[in-house]
Design a protein around this motif. Structure first.
Motif, PDB file in Angstrom:
ATOM      1  N   ASN A 144       0.814  -1.212   0.000  1.00 14.33           N
ATOM      2  CA  ASN A 144       0.000   0.000   0.000  1.00 14.33           C
ATOM      3  C   ASN A 144       0.848   1.263   0.000  1.00 14.33           C
ATOM      4  O   ASN A 144       0.358   2.335   0.327  1.00 14.33           O
ATOM      5  CB  ASN A 144      -0.942   0.000   1.217  1.00 14.33           C
ATOM      6  CG  ASN A 144      -1.925  -1.139   1.154  1.00 14.33           C
ATOM      7  OD1 ASN A 144      -2.452  -1.463   0.089  1.00 14.33           O
ATOM      8  ND2 ASN A 144      -2.160  -1.786   2.282  1.00 14.33           N
ATOM      9  N   ASP A 145       2.092   1.146  -0.365  1.00  8.73           N
ATOM     10  CA  ASP A 145       3.013   2.275  -0.389  1.00  8.73           C
ATOM     11  C   ASP A 145       2.693   3.145  -1.604  1.00  8.73           C
ATOM     12  O   ASP A 145       3.008   2.788  -2.740  1.00  8.73           O
ATOM     13  CB  ASP A 145       4.454   1.761  -0.447  1.00  8.73           C
ATOM     14  CG  ASP A 145       5.475   2.848  -0.243  1.00  8.73           C
ATOM     15  OD1 ASP A 145       5.229   3.991  -0.666  1.00  8.73           O
ATOM     16  OD2 ASP A 145       6.538   2.550   0.333  1.00  8.73           O
ATOM     17  N   SER A 178       2.934  -5.114   5.678  1.00  6.88           N
ATOM     18  CA  SER A 178       1.719  -4.345   5.381  1.00  6.88           C
ATOM     19  C   SER A 178       0.863  -4.103   6.622  1.00  6.88           C
ATOM     20  O   SER A 178       0.185  -3.081   6.715  1.00  6.88           O
ATOM     21  CB  SER A 178       0.897  -5.059   4.309  1.00  6.88           C
ATOM     22  OG  SER A 178       1.638  -5.175   3.118  1.00  6.88           O
ATOM     23  N   ASP A 179       0.878  -5.025   7.564  1.00  6.73           N
ATOM     24  CA  ASP A 179       0.077  -4.852   8.778  1.00  6.73           C
ATOM     25  C   ASP A 179       0.640  -3.779   9.704  1.00  6.73           C
ATOM     26  O   ASP A 179      -0.101  -3.142  10.450  1.00  6.73           O
ATOM     27  CB  ASP A 179      -0.029  -6.172   9.551  1.00  6.73           C
ATOM     28  CG  ASP A 179      -0.865  -7.204   8.814  1.00  6.73           C
ATOM     29  OD1 ASP A 179      -1.659  -6.792   7.931  1.00  6.73           O
ATOM     30  OD2 ASP A 179      -0.719  -8.395   9.096  1.00  6.73           O
ATOM     31  N   LYS A 182       2.014   1.798   7.447  1.00 12.70           N
ATOM     32  CA  LYS A 182       0.843   2.368   6.771  1.00 12.70           C
ATOM     33  C   LYS A 182       1.187   3.455   5.761  1.00 12.70           C
ATOM     34  O   LYS A 182       0.317   3.899   5.027  1.00 12.70           O
ATOM     35  CB  LYS A 182      -0.138   2.934   7.809  1.00 12.70           C
ATOM     36  CG  LYS A 182      -0.619   1.885   8.811  1.00 12.70           C
ATOM     37  CD  LYS A 182      -1.239   0.680   8.115  1.00 12.70           C
ATOM     38  CE  LYS A 182      -1.664  -0.391   9.117  1.00 12.70           C
ATOM     39  NZ  LYS A 182      -1.990  -1.659   8.491  1.00 12.70           N
ATOM     40  N   SER A 183       2.430   3.916   5.728  1.00 15.96           N
ATOM     41  CA  SER A 183       2.846   4.902   4.732  1.00 15.96           C
ATOM     42  C   SER A 183       4.331   4.732   4.460  1.00 15.96           C
ATOM     43  O   SER A 183       5.038   4.037   5.198  1.00 15.96           O
ATOM     44  CB  SER A 183       2.558   6.326   5.216  1.00 15.96           C
ATOM     45  OG  SER A 183       3.455   6.688   6.242  1.00 15.96           O
TER      46      SER A 183
END
Length: 199
Positions: A144-145, A178-179, A182-183
């Motif tokens: 999610n980067d 990923s968990d 968050k950025s």
């Protein structure tokens, strides 16, 4: 022996993270001035063209300088830590450069490499690094980067960064975080360095 766990101190990646953060800010201003989908696409290309080229060139020059310093230091081996974002590009290219000196008077063994959100793509020719590694490359990545998933991909003609999708190499151990992350800059909030001594 040095054992590293969790996420590692970003070190050289601080400069890389700042460059990409600046690119994001620059993008929002430039793209807001352009209208429509074509304007957005042209703005994105304009964004990544100049700042990205400068940043990559600086990372490559940093790699060469570090390789020279390490080879002059009379070290037998190194653990490369601190590869966040463009710092990851520096660390992986540094491991490749040091691997190229294997068997020469300038040989310095690479015990391990630690990367976090590395802004560098897959490269099959990098397999030679594995031959000169005593350990492995630990690649911390997450899907999610936005910086690597969008900006890096746009700058590199659709290629994906290993900090986004993982490193496909026999010498790599991928850690999907990923968990926890968050950025792109959130690696800094999850830094933990542990050291275990043998003997």
């Amino acid at each position: 022996m040095l054992e590293l766990a969790g996420f590692l101190a970003p070190g050289a990646g601080l400069a890389g993270g700042a460059v990409l953060e600046g690119m994001v800010k620059h993008a929002s201003k430039k793209l807001a001035k352009k209208a429509g989908p074509a304007g957005f696409a042209l703005g994105a290309l304009d964004l990544v063209k100049n700042p990205w080229t400068v940043a990559v060139n600086r990372a490559n020059k940093t790699t060469l300088a570090l390789a020279a310093i390490i080879q002059r230091s009379n070290l037998e081996s190194v653990v490369l830590v601190g590869g966040h974002s463009l710092g990851g590009r520096v660390m992986l290219n540094l491991a490749t450069a040091l691997a190229g000196a294997a068997g020469t008077e300038n040989e310095v063994r690479v015990e391990a490499v630690y990367l976090q959100g590395a802004a560098i793509g897959q490269d099959a020719t990098r397999d030679s690094v594995g031959e000169a590694l005593s350990g492995v490359v630990h690649n911390y990545h997450f899907h999610n980067d936005v910086v690597l998933g969008r900006l890096y991909s746009a700058a590199m003609g659709g290629r994906k960064a290993i900090g986004f999708e993982g490193l496909d190499a026999s010498f790599a151990v991928n850690h999907d975080v990923s968990d926890a992350v968050k950025s792109h800059s959130a690696y800094y909030e999850n830094v933990e360095l542990s050291r275990a001594l043998e003997g």
